[in-house]
Design a protein around this motif. Sequence first.
Motif, PDB file in Angstrom:
ATOM      1  N   GLY A 121       0.749  -1.165  -0.057  1.00 23.01           N
ATOM      2  CA  GLY A 121       0.197  -0.018   0.183  1.00 23.01           C
ATOM      3  C   GLY A 121       0.977   1.224  -0.093  1.00 23.01           C
ATOM      4  N   PRO A 122       0.075   2.384  -0.045  1.00 17.69           N
ATOM      5  CA  PRO A 122       0.981   3.792  -0.115  1.00 17.69           C
ATOM      6  C   PRO A 122       1.637   4.109   1.128  1.00 17.69           C
ATOM      7  N   GLU A 123       2.626   4.525   1.156  1.00 15.77           N
ATOM      8  CA  GLU A 123       3.271   5.119   2.363  1.00 15.77           C
ATOM      9  C   GLU A 123       3.022   6.591   2.658  1.00 15.77           C
ATOM     10  N   TYR A 124       2.550   6.894   3.976  1.00 22.60           N
ATOM     11  CA  TYR A 124       1.977   8.008   4.409  1.00 22.60           C
ATOM     12  C   TYR A 124       2.859   8.481   5.809  1.00 22.60           C
ATOM     13  N   THR A 125       3.195   9.623   5.716  1.00 26.73           N
ATOM     14  CA  THR A 125       4.036  10.088   6.780  1.00 26.73           C
ATOM     15  C   THR A 125       3.741  10.826   7.821  1.00 26.73           C
ATOM     16  N   GLN A 126       4.170  10.576   9.140  1.00 27.22           N
ATOM     17  CA  GLN A 126       3.693  11.080  10.415  1.00 27.22           C
ATOM     18  C   GLN A 126       4.501  11.949  11.029  1.00 27.22           C
ATOM     19  N   VAL A 127       4.288  12.843  11.716  1.00 30.12           N
ATOM     20  CA  VAL A 127       5.203  13.765  12.445  1.00 30.12           C
ATOM     21  C   VAL A 127       4.674  13.658  14.040  1.00 30.12           C
ATOM     22  N   VAL A 128       5.567  13.267  14.836  1.00 25.18           N
ATOM     23  CA  VAL A 128       5.068  13.158  16.400  1.00 25.18           C
ATOM     24  C   VAL A 128       5.846  14.013  17.105  1.00 25.18           C
ATOM     25  N   ILE A 129       5.375  14.856  17.930  1.00 22.29           N
ATOM     26  CA  ILE A 129       6.017  15.933  18.660  1.00 22.29           C
ATOM     27  C   ILE A 129       5.995  15.087  19.994  1.00 22.29           C
ATOM     28  N   LYS A 130       7.010  14.755  20.621  1.00 23.26           N
ATOM     29  CA  LYS A 130       7.355  14.107  21.668  1.00 23.26           C
ATOM     30  C   LYS A 130       7.658  14.603  23.099  1.00 23.26           C
ATOM     31  N   THR A 131       8.236  16.045  22.778  1.00 17.92           N
ATOM     32  CA  THR A 131       8.786  16.563  24.106  1.00 17.92           C
ATOM     33  C   THR A 131       8.161  17.985  24.249  1.00 17.92           C
ATOM     34  N   ARG A 132       8.186  18.639  25.476  1.00 13.01           N
ATOM     35  CA  ARG A 132       7.668  19.922  25.751  1.00 13.01           C
ATOM     36  C   ARG A 132       8.408  20.846  24.930  1.00 13.01           C
ATOM     37  N   LYS A 133       9.555  20.729  24.849  1.00 13.42           N
ATOM     38  CA  LYS A 133      10.506  21.597  23.982  1.00 13.42           C
ATOM     39  C   LYS A 133       9.999  21.816  22.699  1.00 13.42           C
ATOM     40  N   ALA A 134       9.790  20.775  21.947  1.00 12.27           N
ATOM     41  CA  ALA A 134       9.088  20.660  20.719  1.00 12.27           C
ATOM     42  C   ALA A 134       7.686  21.311  20.602  1.00 12.27           C
ATOM     43  N   LEU A 135       6.956  20.919  21.632  1.00  9.13           N
ATOM     44  CA  LEU A 135       5.474  21.532  21.453  1.00  9.13           C
ATOM     45  C   LEU A 135       5.630  23.041  21.566  1.00  9.13           C
ATOM     46  N   ASP A 136       6.478  23.489  22.427  1.00 10.47           N
ATOM     47  CA  ASP A 136       6.573  24.975  22.637  1.00 10.47           C
ATOM     48  C   ASP A 136       7.132  25.548  21.218  1.00 10.47           C
ATOM     49  N   GLN A 137       7.483  24.871  20.290  1.00 13.49           N
ATOM     50  CA  GLN A 137       7.868  25.538  19.147  1.00 13.49           C
ATOM     51  C   GLN A 137       6.836  25.093  18.064  1.00 13.49           C
ATOM     52  N   LEU A 138       5.720  24.534  18.364  1.00  8.55           N
ATOM     53  CA  LEU A 138       4.705  24.283  17.553  1.00  8.55           C
ATOM     54  C   LEU A 138       3.500  25.438  17.631  1.00  8.55           C
ATOM     55  N   VAL A 139       3.374  26.182  16.681  1.00 12.58           N
ATOM     56  CA  VAL A 139       2.358  27.261  16.786  1.00 12.58           C
ATOM     57  C   VAL A 139       1.311  27.235  15.986  1.00 12.58           C
ATOM     58  N   TRP A 140      -0.073  27.137  16.526  1.00 12.48           N
ATOM     59  CA  TRP A 140      -1.401  26.834  15.821  1.00 12.48           C
ATOM     60  C   TRP A 140      -1.611  28.139  14.989  1.00 12.48           C
ATOM     61  N   GLN A 141      -1.866  27.841  13.612  1.00 14.86           N
ATOM     62  CA  GLN A 141      -2.268  28.844  12.790  1.00 14.86           C
ATOM     63  C   GLN A 141      -3.786  29.187  12.690  1.00 14.86           C
ATOM     64  N   ARG A 142      -4.331  27.853  12.361  1.00 22.86           N
ATOM     65  CA  ARG A 142      -5.823  28.148  12.167  1.00 22.86           C
ATOM     66  C   ARG A 142      -6.576  26.706  11.884  1.00 22.86           C
ATOM     67  N   ALA A 143      -7.754  26.816  12.070  1.00 21.92           N
ATOM     68  CA  ALA A 143      -8.531  25.242  11.828  1.00 21.92           C
ATOM     69  C   ALA A 143      -9.254  25.758  10.736  1.00 21.92           C
ATOM     70  N   PHE A 144      -9.805  24.718   9.875  1.00 18.26           N
ATOM     71  CA  PHE A 144     -10.708  25.013   8.726  1.00 18.26           C
ATOM     72  C   PHE A 144     -11.428  23.562   8.673  1.00 18.26           C
TER      73      PHE A 144
END
Length: 174
Positions: A121-144
């Motif tokens: 089957g096709p290959e799909y990629t996931q990105v997993v934020i595992k630490t607080r440090k990384a979560l702090d660098q993730l910024v919500w932009q919008r929802a649609f």
Amino acid sequence: MKLYHTSDVIIKDPSLTRGRKNADFGQGFYLSSDLEFSRRWAVKDSLINEYELDENGLEIIRLSRNADWFEKIMKNRRLEDTLPADIVIGPIANDTLFDTLGIIGSGFLSSDEALSLLMIGPEYTQVVIKTRKALDQLVWQRAFDAGQDEELLETIRKEREQYQIDFSEAMKKM
């Protein structure tokens, strides 16, 4: 990096602990860098949350769909988190692994045979934020609105049908 997460709610402040500990890459916040793939997870009235991730200063593990990836997923399924990084990026195994995990655990298949099934089957990629440090660098932009239309639903149906055919053929050869 632009990332997407499908949900029935707006998630401006994601949690690292809501996800399962035995998920593909251990506990964390799972996203995709592929908007079209994110739309595939949608159900009626779903939203796609869009984020920007600043990768600077983060330890990132990148995996490919191979034996090393398979070994890490199997260890994570046994709650042996083997991926001590801020972020893990790699192929998704969820559906196939859930379908074959019982077969693998029974000893019916060797690891090589199980991996060959996971390659179907096709290959799909996931990105997993595992630490607080990384979560702090993730910024919500919008929802649609996820916008699943009939064309996408038909594509998903055909892809699943082909996957079942290919999986069945592979099993017959084992």
